[in-house]
Design a protein around this motif. Sequence first.
Motif: not given
Length: 442
Positions: A121-143
């Motif tokens: 949200n701070i860096l790219f102005g993404l709404p927190i829900p959308l930022g969280l969704l992107c974050f969790f999808i990436f983490c599930v795939l990577f780890a």
Amino acid sequence: MTYLSFREYVMGAAKIGIGLGVVSILARWVTGNTIFGSPEALVKYGIFGGIGFALMGAFALSAFGFLGRRVRREFSEGMTIGDYMRGKLHPFGYWLMIIILLITTVEGMFVQGMAGGVLLNILFGLPIPLGLLCFFIFCVLFAGIGGIRSIHRFAIVQIVITFAAAILIPVYFFVGKGVEHVYNGLRLYHPYLLVLNNYEGLFFIITGLLIGFGQVFVDQASWQRLYMMEEKKVVPTFLLSGLIFATVPLSFSSLIIIVIFTGGFDDIYSLLFDLVRKIDTMFLLILFVLCSFGAIMSAFGAGLHSMISLMVNNVYQLFRPYATERQKIRLSYTLAIAIGALSFCLTLYFQPTLLDLLFFFGIIYASLFLPVIVIVLTKGKAHNFILISAVIGLAAGYGSRVFVDNMKAIWIASSSTALTLLAYLCVTWLWKHYFRSPERTE
């Protein structure tokens, strides 16, 4: 990423040395809480805030090395903390420990998810829900899908970037602004940060040590890394990790000084936004962004992977002892998606500060610290009452929050556990050496 067995998914194909061990441990413990929580502690408790974060990790990791050496000597073939506890506890104590471990792991991932959403949200102005969704999808795939190989490959890159940011960004600003100029600005606008007889800050350091020991001693990812190493390398690896870790919170606390020495601020999130705006060199800004995301994703990934390992190896396998390796790996992938979705929902619904979370769950860690030590030091099976003492501490700690502040509640929880354990150990000793002695029997 294809794995031939579930053990390979959890532990990798070979034992790791001191170098990769240190990198893996630091990647687990240089987290979003370290990067964003230590500046928040600095603002609230002065210079002792950053020092408290540094010491809590350094001492806890170093001490865990010595405890881990005993664990490895007693039970060397495990994969998770659950494997060890299954051999040390009776069924009731074992399942109680599993429940507590799952709660603490969800808490750890919750903290990282919240930090990731705020950062996007701070860096790219993404709404927190959308930022969280992107974050969790990436983490599930990577780890969750990638397993331990992916985690270790990412850890090496992440630690290099983290220490590059921790060194280059403070040096750039302090050289550019001048150390004396920064110091004078702090004295003018925020003199309370420099007070040395800040008793609340000192109390935070002591309380932080208590929380830190509890966090590390029950951390599933740290126990997994313990079993990945050769026994003789456990102590030096954790000692070195603790010494190196201490530098990170201090470095990121100093970044906030760069922002506040020129005036006031609204809250910790406004400080982070101002910090990003003040990094006027593109290279350093990219370095800071990569460092922050790397730390958050690495910590979340380690927590996710360790939770999957515990659930499959120490829960599912007990009910399905003849499950094939393919079934266990497939379940691991399914759990990765389910846990990621649960973490997303929790993080979306609750949005406290990182320091509030540290204190709230610190009651759990403070209550577990001594029981875990007693369980490890006990010869043979440990009595269920040892873990029940932790539950008594939890009840006392959370009940006292109505009447006292967070840090005092943590000490009430720890003291209640300690007194209960002491009473149990005294009664056990008297029963063994007096009431059941041969002379008494005669």
